[in-house]
Design an enzyme around this catalytic site. Structure first.
Site, PDB file in Angstrom:
ATOM      1  N   GLU A 150       0.835  -1.204   0.000  1.00 18.77           N
ATOM      2  CA  GLU A 150       0.000   0.000   0.000  1.00 18.77           C
ATOM      3  C   GLU A 150       0.867   1.250   0.000  1.00 18.77           C
ATOM      4  O   GLU A 150       2.073   1.184   0.258  1.00 18.77           O
ATOM      5  CB  GLU A 150      -0.911   0.009   1.227  1.00 18.77           C
ATOM      6  CG  GLU A 150      -0.145   0.077   2.534  1.00 18.77           C
ATOM      7  CD  GLU A 150      -1.004   0.510   3.698  1.00 18.77           C
ATOM      8  OE1 GLU A 150      -1.372   1.697   3.717  1.00 18.77           O
ATOM      9  OE2 GLU A 150      -1.274  -0.324   4.581  1.00 18.77           O
TER      10      GLU A 150
ATOM     11  N   LYS B 290      -5.497  -2.461  13.486  1.00 20.30           N
ATOM     12  CA  LYS B 290      -4.825  -1.389  14.226  1.00 20.30           C
ATOM     13  C   LYS B 290      -5.385  -1.327  15.648  1.00 20.30           C
ATOM     14  O   LYS B 290      -6.597  -1.420  15.862  1.00 20.30           O
ATOM     15  CB  LYS B 290      -5.013  -0.056  13.506  1.00 20.30           C
ATOM     16  CG  LYS B 290      -4.302   0.013  12.151  1.00 20.30           C
ATOM     17  CD  LYS B 290      -4.453   1.365  11.518  1.00 20.30           C
ATOM     18  CE  LYS B 290      -3.685   1.451  10.214  1.00 20.30           C
ATOM     19  NZ  LYS B 290      -4.300   0.670   9.122  1.00 20.30           N
TER      20      LYS B 290
END
Length: 302
Positions: free
Chosen positions: A26, A160
């Site tokens: 990414e 996360k």
């Protein structure tokens, strides 16, 4: 594929044509995850880690109306210093391309672009998920639904740690996304090795993970699979230490009215400050570890 706005670097194109392993990366971590020049150093190190494992890295970004699959060094440096940069997911991918804006791909957008390019393995840091306070905000990352729709194996250190981790993995189960832990029976929590949740699946051999991806395609089951790889033990920040830090950063975000796509960059910045830089060091370590594992999975024919 010729009608799609895809631009490949020569090494990525050659690897795909020859059937050699390729790992997508990414670009949001470069533009929104850390400052320059640390972001550029990190991006180069992650690409090199993939090469060292015998695979070809393909960092994905949107620039000048094209999906760039692989970035040469001048383009990577340009992206690392670019401003402003759109943080692109499924909803705004087409608009970013059609308007020629510079866009950094999130997990969801990277999965879409990787699949279009014929890349089946993607390494990232952590996925998005269900945000805390979802009862009132309805803030759920598009990453989760993308994992249910797009056939790419995503290697991460879990969700996360700023998220509602139990709800994130409950939703992944509902969506039928296989969550595969590596090396342990619990789900990791990004900066920490243990989120306090049992892993639904465990496969320690990259070849087994690749075989599972092939079987999923053979059965015609849509979507990808999420590999959760714990941060190396020497680099982790224990969960008990991280929870109060994350809580403090979340309280600041709420007090300042930070919302939507601005939440994650704000929280990461505040957590960096509150941990005196340890969170960034840990983040780089886990991304490197994920990149190496992703290269091995790609080499095994995922």
């Amino acid at each position: 594929m010729t009608d799609l706005p895809l631009s490949f670097t020569p090494d990525v194109r050659a690897a795909l044509d020859a059937g050699r392993p390729v790992v997508a990366l990414e670009s949001t971590i470069i533009t929104h995850g850390m400052p320059y020049p640390q972001n550029l150093v990190m991006a180069r190190d992650v690409e090199q880690a993939i090469r060292d494992e015998g695979a070809t890295p393909a960092t994905i970004a949107l620039m000048d109306g094209r999906i760039h699959v692989g970035l040469d060094q001048p383009t990577l440096e340009r992206l690392a210093q670019a401003s402003p940069v759109m943080k692109v997911s499924r909803a705004d991918l087409a608009v970013c391309l059609s308007t020629g804006r510079t866009g950094a791909t999130t997990v969801a957008a990277t999965m879409i672009c990787a699949a279009l390019a014929g890349i089946r393995v993607f390494a990232t840091g952590g996925i998005g998920g269900v945000h805390r306070g979802v009862e009132t905000t309805m803030d759920v990352s598009a990453d989760l639904h993308e994992l249910a729709a797009t056939a790419v194996t995503v290697v991460s250190a879990g969700a996360k740690a700023i998220l509602d981790i139990p709800r994130t993995f409950e939703l992944l189960e509902t969506l039928g996304v296989p969550v595969i832990a590596v090396g342990q029976d619990t789900i990791p929590a990004f900066w920490s090795r243990d989120a306090g949740l049992p892993a639904p699946l465990r496969l320690d051999d990259p070849a087994q993970i690749a075989a599972a991806a092939r079987m999923r395609r053979a059965l015609g089951i849509p979507g990808g699979q999420l590999v959760v790889n714990p941060i190396p033990a020497e680099s982790e920040i224990p969960r008990a230490e991280m929870i109060p830090v994350v809580d403090a950063a979340l309280a600041e975000a709420q007090a300042q009215g930070i919302a939507a796509k601005e939440v994650t960059p704000f929280l990461l910045d505040r957590i960096y400050a509150l941990t005196e830089g340890r969170s960034l060091t840990a983040n780089i370590a886990l991304v490197l570890s994920n990149a190496r594992l992703a290269a091995r999975i790609a080499a095994a024919g995922a």
